[in-house]
Motif scaffolding. Structure first.
Motif, PDB file in Angstrom:
ATOM      1  N   PRO A   1       0.871  -0.992   0.056  1.00 21.53           N
ATOM      2  CA  PRO A   1       0.092  -0.001   0.265  1.00 21.53           C
ATOM      3  C   PRO A   1       1.103   1.049  -0.074  1.00 21.53           C
ATOM      4  CG  PRO A   1      -0.235  -1.013   1.979  1.00 21.53           C
ATOM      5  CD  PRO A   1       0.620  -1.684   1.303  1.00 21.53           C
ATOM      6  N   ARG A   2       0.250   2.270  -0.644  1.00 22.16           N
ATOM      7  CA  ARG A   2       0.751   3.449  -0.933  1.00 22.16           C
ATOM      8  C   ARG A   2      -0.471   4.448  -0.744  1.00 22.16           C
ATOM      9  NH1 ARG A   2       4.991   2.724  -6.125  1.00 22.16           N
ATOM     10  NH2 ARG A   2       6.610   1.749  -5.070  1.00 22.16           N
ATOM     11  N   VAL A   3       0.265   5.681  -0.982  1.00 22.38           N
ATOM     12  CA  VAL A   3      -0.678   7.247   0.233  1.00 22.38           C
ATOM     13  C   VAL A   3      -0.579   8.018  -1.205  1.00 22.38           C
ATOM     14  CG1 VAL A   3      -1.230   8.459   1.929  1.00 22.38           C
ATOM     15  CG2 VAL A   3      -1.442   6.795   1.948  1.00 22.38           C
ATOM     16  N   GLU A   4      -1.766   8.891  -1.642  1.00 20.19           N
ATOM     17  CA  GLU A   4      -1.507  10.133  -2.600  1.00 20.19           C
ATOM     18  C   GLU A   4      -1.977  11.046  -1.608  1.00 20.19           C
ATOM     19  OE1 GLU A   4      -0.128   8.242  -6.622  1.00 20.19           O
ATOM     20  OE2 GLU A   4      -1.790   9.100  -5.874  1.00 20.19           O
ATOM     21  N   PRO A   5      -1.689  12.179  -2.125  1.00 22.00           N
ATOM     22  CA  PRO A   5      -3.052  13.299  -1.362  1.00 22.00           C
ATOM     23  C   PRO A   5      -3.597  14.002  -2.456  1.00 22.00           C
ATOM     24  CG  PRO A   5      -0.627  14.064  -1.482  1.00 22.00           C
ATOM     25  CD  PRO A   5      -0.568  12.778  -1.837  1.00 22.00           C
ATOM     26  N   GLU A   6      -4.343  14.365  -2.559  1.00 18.06           N
ATOM     27  CA  GLU A   6      -5.968  14.780  -3.245  1.00 18.06           C
ATOM     28  C   GLU A   6      -6.644  15.919  -3.545  1.00 18.06           C
ATOM     29  OE1 GLU A   6      -6.292  11.875  -6.361  1.00 18.06           O
ATOM     30  OE2 GLU A   6      -5.452  10.430  -5.870  1.00 18.06           O
ATOM     31  N   VAL A   7      -6.803  16.353  -4.187  1.00 22.41           N
ATOM     32  CA  VAL A   7      -8.317  17.552  -4.009  1.00 22.41           C
ATOM     33  C   VAL A   7      -9.242  16.535  -4.300  1.00 22.41           C
ATOM     34  CG1 VAL A   7      -8.947  19.777  -4.121  1.00 22.41           C
ATOM     35  CG2 VAL A   7      -6.810  19.527  -4.076  1.00 22.41           C
ATOM     36  N   GLY A   8     -10.606  16.110  -3.562  1.00 20.65           N
ATOM     37  CA  GLY A   8     -11.269  15.635  -3.480  1.00 20.65           C
ATOM     38  C   GLY A   8     -12.553  16.123  -4.300  1.00 20.65           C
ATOM     39  N   PHE A   9     -13.683  16.257  -5.600  1.00 21.13           N
ATOM     40  CA  PHE A   9     -13.981  16.755  -6.078  1.00 21.13           C
ATOM     41  C   PHE A   9     -15.862  15.780  -5.789  1.00 21.13           C
ATOM     42  CE2 PHE A   9     -11.250  18.980  -8.034  1.00 21.13           C
ATOM     43  CZ  PHE A   9     -11.743  19.689  -8.836  1.00 21.13           C
ATOM     44  N   ILE A  10     -17.059  16.575  -4.442  1.00 24.52           N
ATOM     45  CA  ILE A  10     -17.365  16.113  -4.706  1.00 24.52           C
ATOM     46  C   ILE A  10     -19.189  16.645  -4.876  1.00 24.52           C
ATOM     47  CG2 ILE A  10     -19.793  15.906  -2.588  1.00 24.52           C
ATOM     48  CD1 ILE A  10     -17.316  15.376  -0.616  1.00 24.52           C
ATOM     49  N   LEU A  11     -19.917  15.677  -5.972  1.00 23.33           N
ATOM     50  CA  LEU A  11     -20.122  16.213  -7.383  1.00 23.33           C
ATOM     51  C   LEU A  11     -22.181  16.563  -6.582  1.00 23.33           C
ATOM     52  CD1 LEU A  11     -19.427  13.740 -10.013  1.00 23.33           C
ATOM     53  CD2 LEU A  11     -18.534  16.559  -9.390  1.00 23.33           C
ATOM     54  N   GLY A  12     -22.974  17.299  -7.050  1.00 19.57           N
ATOM     55  CA  GLY A  12     -23.817  17.996  -6.828  1.00 19.57           C
ATOM     56  C   GLY A  12     -25.199  17.255  -7.412  1.00 19.57           C
ATOM     57  N   ALA A  13     -24.611  17.443  -8.440  1.00 22.46           N
ATOM     58  CA  ALA A  13     -25.401  16.844  -9.659  1.00 22.46           C
ATOM     59  C   ALA A  13     -24.673  15.843 -11.116  1.00 22.46           C
ATOM     60  CB  ALA A  13     -25.860  18.371 -10.343  1.00 22.46           C
ATOM     61  N   ASP A  14     -25.659  15.647 -11.636  1.00 21.74           N
ATOM     62  CA  ASP A  14     -24.512  13.897 -12.698  1.00 21.74           C
ATOM     63  C   ASP A  14     -23.696  15.409 -13.674  1.00 21.74           C
ATOM     64  OD1 ASP A  14     -26.201  12.771 -11.343  1.00 21.74           O
ATOM     65  OD2 ASP A  14     -27.582  12.405 -13.358  1.00 21.74           O
ATOM     66  N   LEU A  15     -22.770  14.710 -14.145  1.00 23.22           N
ATOM     67  CA  LEU A  15     -21.754  15.524 -15.394  1.00 23.22           C
ATOM     68  C   LEU A  15     -22.605  15.010 -16.591  1.00 23.22           C
ATOM     69  CD1 LEU A  15     -18.093  15.524 -14.194  1.00 23.22           C
ATOM     70  CD2 LEU A  15     -19.809  17.735 -14.095  1.00 23.22           C
ATOM     71  N   PRO A  16     -22.240  15.605 -17.370  1.00 21.01           N
ATOM     72  CA  PRO A  16     -21.970  15.669 -18.826  1.00 21.01           C
ATOM     73  C   PRO A  16     -21.155  14.368 -19.449  1.00 21.01           C
ATOM     74  CG  PRO A  16     -21.702  17.757 -18.775  1.00 21.01           C
ATOM     75  CD  PRO A  16     -22.100  17.348 -17.340  1.00 21.01           C
ATOM     76  N   GLY A  17     -21.306  13.852 -19.986  1.00 19.70           N
ATOM     77  CA  GLY A  17     -20.527  12.905 -20.565  1.00 19.70           C
ATOM     78  C   GLY A  17     -19.314  13.101 -21.555  1.00 19.70           C
ATOM     79  N   GLU A  18     -19.920  13.053 -22.715  1.00 25.31           N
ATOM     80  CA  GLU A  18     -18.747  13.396 -24.037  1.00 25.31           C
ATOM     81  C   GLU A  18     -18.434  14.705 -24.368  1.00 25.31           C
ATOM     82  OE1 GLU A  18     -21.801  11.460 -24.278  1.00 25.31           O
ATOM     83  OE2 GLU A  18     -21.130   9.469 -25.837  1.00 25.31           O
ATOM     84  N   ASP A  19     -19.169  15.414 -24.064  1.00 25.87           N
ATOM     85  CA  ASP A  19     -19.415  17.678 -24.578  1.00 25.87           C
ATOM     86  C   ASP A  19     -19.022  17.710 -22.825  1.00 25.87           C
ATOM     87  OD1 ASP A  19     -21.800  17.156 -23.889  1.00 25.87           O
ATOM     88  OD2 ASP A  19     -22.435  18.374 -24.976  1.00 25.87           O
ATOM     89  N   CYS A  20     -18.518  16.959 -21.781  1.00 27.60           N
ATOM     90  CA  CYS A  20     -17.926  18.121 -20.348  1.00 27.60           C
ATOM     91  C   CYS A  20     -17.106  18.666 -20.557  1.00 27.60           C
ATOM     92  CB  CYS A  20     -17.983  16.612 -19.160  1.00 27.60           C
ATOM     93  SG  CYS A  20     -18.072  17.233 -17.716  1.00 27.60           S
ATOM     94  N   THR A  21     -17.604  19.695 -20.001  1.00 24.48           N
ATOM     95  CA  THR A  21     -16.196  21.273 -19.971  1.00 24.48           C
ATOM     96  C   THR A  21     -16.068  21.244 -18.639  1.00 24.48           C
ATOM     97  OG1 THR A  21     -17.941  22.875 -19.515  1.00 24.48           O
ATOM     98  CG2 THR A  21     -17.237  22.240 -22.208  1.00 24.48           C
ATOM     99  N   GLU A  22     -14.720  22.213 -18.093  1.00 24.03           N
ATOM    100  CA  GLU A  22     -14.808  22.814 -16.393  1.00 24.03           C
ATOM    101  C   GLU A  22     -15.769  23.096 -16.379  1.00 24.03           C
ATOM    102  OE1 GLU A  22     -10.825  24.517 -17.198  1.00 24.03           O
ATOM    103  OE2 GLU A  22      -9.576  22.829 -18.170  1.00 24.03           O
ATOM    104  N   ALA A  23     -16.176  24.087 -17.116  1.00 27.54           N
ATOM    105  CA  ALA A  23     -17.577  24.995 -16.483  1.00 27.54           C
ATOM    106  C   ALA A  23     -18.675  24.152 -16.209  1.00 27.54           C
ATOM    107  CB  ALA A  23     -18.130  25.994 -17.433  1.00 27.54           C
ATOM    108  N   ASP A  24     -19.058  23.018 -16.770  1.00 28.89           N
ATOM    109  CA  ASP A  24     -19.786  21.987 -16.555  1.00 28.89           C
ATOM    110  C   ASP A  24     -18.998  21.252 -14.779  1.00 28.89           C
ATOM    111  OD1 ASP A  24     -21.473  22.295 -18.736  1.00 28.89           O
ATOM    112  OD2 ASP A  24     -19.978  20.494 -19.757  1.00 28.89           O
ATOM    113  N   VAL A  25     -18.212  21.413 -14.714  1.00 29.61           N
ATOM    114  CA  VAL A  25     -17.707  20.330 -13.544  1.00 29.61           C
ATOM    115  C   VAL A  25     -17.927  21.396 -12.639  1.00 29.61           C
ATOM    116  CG1 VAL A  25     -15.513  20.173 -12.776  1.00 29.61           C
ATOM    117  CG2 VAL A  25     -16.073  19.269 -14.467  1.00 29.61           C
ATOM    118  N   LEU A  26     -17.616  22.732 -13.048  1.00 30.06           N
ATOM    119  CA  LEU A  26     -17.441  23.407 -11.004  1.00 30.06           C
ATOM    120  C   LEU A  26     -19.125  23.812 -11.186  1.00 30.06           C
ATOM    121  CD1 LEU A  26     -14.814  26.568 -12.432  1.00 30.06           C
ATOM    122  CD2 LEU A  26     -14.796  25.160 -10.540  1.00 30.06           C
ATOM    123  N   ALA A  27     -19.958  23.854 -12.147  1.00 25.68           N
ATOM    124  CA  ALA A  27     -20.960  24.162 -12.012  1.00 25.68           C
ATOM    125  C   ALA A  27     -22.399  22.897 -11.497  1.00 25.68           C
ATOM    126  CB  ALA A  27     -22.438  24.290 -13.250  1.00 25.68           C
ATOM    127  N   ALA A  28     -21.095  21.230 -11.495  1.00 25.42           N
ATOM    128  CA  ALA A  28     -21.737  20.757 -11.002  1.00 25.42           C
ATOM    129  C   ALA A  28     -21.288  20.215  -9.272  1.00 25.42           C
ATOM    130  CB  ALA A  28     -21.752  18.905 -11.365  1.00 25.42           C
TER     131      ALA A  28
END
Length: 264
Positions: free
Chosen positions: A103-130
């Motif tokens: 086992p190894r450990v890695e530190p990360e900035v976790g994102f918790i989604l409040g809405a579904d993300l789109p698929g093939e056309d997902c943008t950074e703006a979509d991520v921030l909004a969701a």
């Protein structure tokens, strides 16, 4: 390209290695014809088995999100794996190292989604909004390939080497932080073992989450409300030993810790 029978055989070998904690030879050596598509399909075979057993999907992780790791693996994009309910760890419950191989450990900035993300056309703006909130996180990684002798196809098939994760207490709206400049100091016990910043993740962790949403869509997978997304490590991975306590301080994002127990 592998046959369906070979994919099932490789998936069984990885699952057996995980359960017995005895590593196997790299799949790239055992199956010379294996490619990236085979590897993702092998990963999905084992994920489906765990879901059939009652485990649920709670998120996804991105691996190989730094240029250095991509160059080392000879690839030009990240990879991904699943986060499942039985992989959740807790700050107040030490992890038993005997349940893992290396086992190894890695530190990360976790994102918790409040809405579904789109698929093939997902943008950074979509991520921030969701995104409902970002949180300090540690990912526990492990390799069912002996001695971490992995290539790209090996780690993808092996759920991108993911084995567990823990979130710290903080939940911060992504608009309240500069997501490019979140610092991180990682300590193992009292020793600083890693330092980094959130822009180590593809230049922007939001970019990593958007890439993930587009990538998983090609396999019929979506990132959904309530899911946790780990976009990649801000430092190198650090070995976890019995008795170790890891503490990551993400400055304005807050701290997260994870302890380990077991026999040396």
């Amino acid at each position: 390209m592998l046959s369906a029978e070979e994919r099932s055989e490789a998936a069984l070998a990885l699952r057996t290695a995980e359960l017995t904690r005895v590593g196997i030879a790299p799949l790239s050596a055992s199956y010379p014809g294996i490619d990236v598509t085979d590897s993702y399909e092998i990963q999905l075979v084992n994920i489906a088995l765990r879901l059939d057993a009652g485990v649920t999907t709670v998120g996804h992780k991105v691996g190989l999100s730094s240029k250095a790791m991509q160059e080392m693996m000879g690839v030009d994009e990240p990879d991904y794996g699943h986060l499942l309910s039985d992989m959740a760890c807790y700050e107040d419950v030490p992890v038993d190292t005997s349940a893992f191989l290396l086992p190894r450990v890695e530190p990360e900035v976790g994102f918790i989604l409040g809405a579904d993300l789109p698929g093939e056309d997902c943008t950074e703006a979509d991520v921030l909004a969701a995104t409902e909130a970002v949180a300090p996180a540690l990912e526990l990684i492990d390799s069912r390939i002996v001695d971490w002798r992995i290539g790209l196809v090996d780690t993808i098939a092996d759920n991108a080497s993911s084995a567990g994760f823990v979130l710290g207490a903080a939940r911060i709206n992504p608009t309240d932080l500069d997501l490019l400049t979140i610092p991180c100091v990682l300590r193992r016990n009292d020793e600083i073992v890693g330092e980094g910043r959130s822009d180590a993740i593809l230049g922007n962790p939001v970019t990593s989450v958007a890439w993930l949403a587009r990538k998983v869509a090609s396999f019929g997978v979506r990132l959904k409300a309530g899911h946790v997304v780990l976009p990649g490590s801000v430092t190198r991975a650090i070995d976890a030993r019995p008795g170790d306590v890891f503490h990551a301080d993400f400055g304005p994002l807050g701290p997260v810790s994870l302890g380990f127990k077991g026999n040396a």
